[in-house]
Design a protein around this motif. Structure first.
Motif, PDB file in Angstrom:
ATOM      1  N   SER A 272       0.875  -1.415  -0.038  1.00  0.00           N
ATOM      2  CA  SER A 272      -0.017   0.024   0.162  1.00  0.00           C
ATOM      3  C   SER A 272       0.978   1.265  -0.006  1.00  0.00           C
ATOM      4  CB  SER A 272      -0.826  -0.101   1.277  1.00  0.00           C
ATOM      5  OG  SER A 272      -0.156  -0.346   2.173  1.00  0.00           O
TER       6      SER A 272
ATOM      7  N   TRP B 120      -6.195  -3.641   4.147  1.00  0.00           N
ATOM      8  CA  TRP B 120      -4.927  -3.964   3.946  1.00  0.00           C
ATOM      9  C   TRP B 120      -4.147  -5.082   4.986  1.00  0.00           C
ATOM     10  CZ3 TRP B 120      -2.898  -3.013  -0.929  1.00  0.00           C
ATOM     11  CH2 TRP B 120      -3.462  -2.124  -1.779  1.00  0.00           C
TER      12      TRP B 120
ATOM     13  N   ILE C 151      -8.084  -7.463   0.640  1.00  0.00           N
ATOM     14  CA  ILE C 151      -6.777  -7.808   0.191  1.00  0.00           C
ATOM     15  C   ILE C 151      -6.494  -9.487   0.443  1.00  0.00           C
ATOM     16  CG2 ILE C 151      -4.241  -7.578   0.021  1.00  0.00           C
ATOM     17  CD1 ILE C 151      -6.035  -5.265  -1.161  1.00  0.00           C
TER      18      ILE C 151
END
Length: 340
Positions: free
Chosen positions: A13, A71, A96
């Motif tokens: 990220s 994430w 994710i």
């Protein structure tokens, strides 16, 4: 778009966040505020801990977002917290997952999004599969607007990717190469692998934000470059300025002489050839094309570490494990070019 990243400063990220801001997205990062150096200019930080659901619910109570991306969700409990928090408060939720969730070993070395999800070797992957199942059930039953994204082995400036390496102290690999200490490559080094630079992943990922055709879908995002492990380690050595000395050791042997759990990621992911069909992400995001070859990406990584000497830490325990494996195996290390 108004987008929330839960996390947003990690290995993958940290490339996606600045690209999102660059493309005009109103980006919020919800995290504990411990990696401020990776917060891009223009992003707004909401400080809090997603692992404390009551606190997170209070901090985020008055917010709504077009897209929420988590994430750092790894278990069904993490995902259930997100479903509870964001039902009715976002038009798209992106989970994710991981390409390691795909069937191991798969029946066909070309992996598509239709490849079954099954990994009996690695708990991390099984948890990701369970998360996907929970989310798709929520989508089916209540319309929860989930998109599942499966990265494979993605790296960036802050990583030195390899199969047998220290996750917390990646510079250890370069330290061994430059000191002339041998590395271990699993098998004969000819199995195929895909490495994706985080800046390439970011281009595909940002294109999925707010994309209506991505709702209810699972998509992997990887490079089209395929290398074998001998080529990968040779590229690392070339970037480090020293040809590596290596010992090839079977995955079974590595597992037998490593502490329990140490080789789970090797057995459950890197030891199996993985080549990805990226037609789905290219259909959804026509401009997506991975552009950073590993030979260039690894040079950038080593240059970043050299510019940040405080990050050039060495994992003595991991290095000792390599020495132990080599000693037990009893085969002399050879220059990698010997196997070319």
């Amino acid at each position: 778009m108004k987008v929330l990243f839960i996390g947003g400063t990690g290995l993958i990220s940290q490339a996606v966040s600045p690209l999102a801001v660059e493309q005009g997205i109103e980006l919020y990062l919800f995290n504990r505020g411990q990696r401020g150096e990776f917060v891009p200019d223009g992003a707004k930080v909401i400080q809090g801990d997603i692992r404390n659901p009551a606190e997170a619910a209070e901090v985020l109570r008055d917010y709504e977002f077009d897209v929420v991306v988590d994430w750092i969700a790894f278990t069904p409990e993490h995902v259930q917290t997100d479903i509870d928090l964001f039902t009715g408060k976002t038009k798209q939720y992106i989970f994710i997952s991981s390409a390691s969730a795909y069937q191991k070993p798969q029946r066909n070395y070309i992996i598509t999004e239709e490849t079954p999800l099954e990994n009996p070797y690695w708990e991390y992957s099984r948890n990701k599969i369970a998360c996907e199942q929970l989310l798709m059930e929520a989508h089916k039953n209540s319309g929860f607007p989930v998109t599942i994204v499966r990265p494979s082995h993605t790296y960036g400036n802050t990583a030195i990717p390899a199969a047998l390496t220290s996750g917390q102290h990646p510079w250890t690999l370069i330290d061994r190469i430059r000191r002339g200490l041998p590395l271990v490559i699993h098998g004969d080094g000819t199995s195929l692998w895909t490495l994706t630079h985080n800046s390439d992943f970011a281009k595909g990922f940002v294109g999925l934000l707010g994309h209506p055709e991505a709702i209810g879908e699972a998509i992997h995002i990887t490079s089209d470059e395929v290398l074998n492990w001998n080529q990968i380690y040779a590229a690392i050595g070339q970037a480090a300025g020293v040809e590596p000395k290596v010992v090839h050791i079977s995955t079974d042997f590595i597992t037998a002489f490593s502490p329990p759990g140490t080789a789970d990621g090797l057995i459950g992911d890197q030891a199996v050839s993985s080549v990805f069909d990226n037609r789905k992400i290219k259909r959804l995001v026509p401009d997506f094309q991975a552009a950073v070859p590993f030979s260039e990406g690894i040079k950038q990584s080593i240059a970043w570490f050299e510019a940040h000497p405080d990050q050039c830490t060495v994992d003595a325990e991991w290095s000792a494990l390599l020495d132990h494996l080599i000693e037990k195996h009893g085969v002399e290390a050879k220059p990698l070019s010997f196997y070319s």
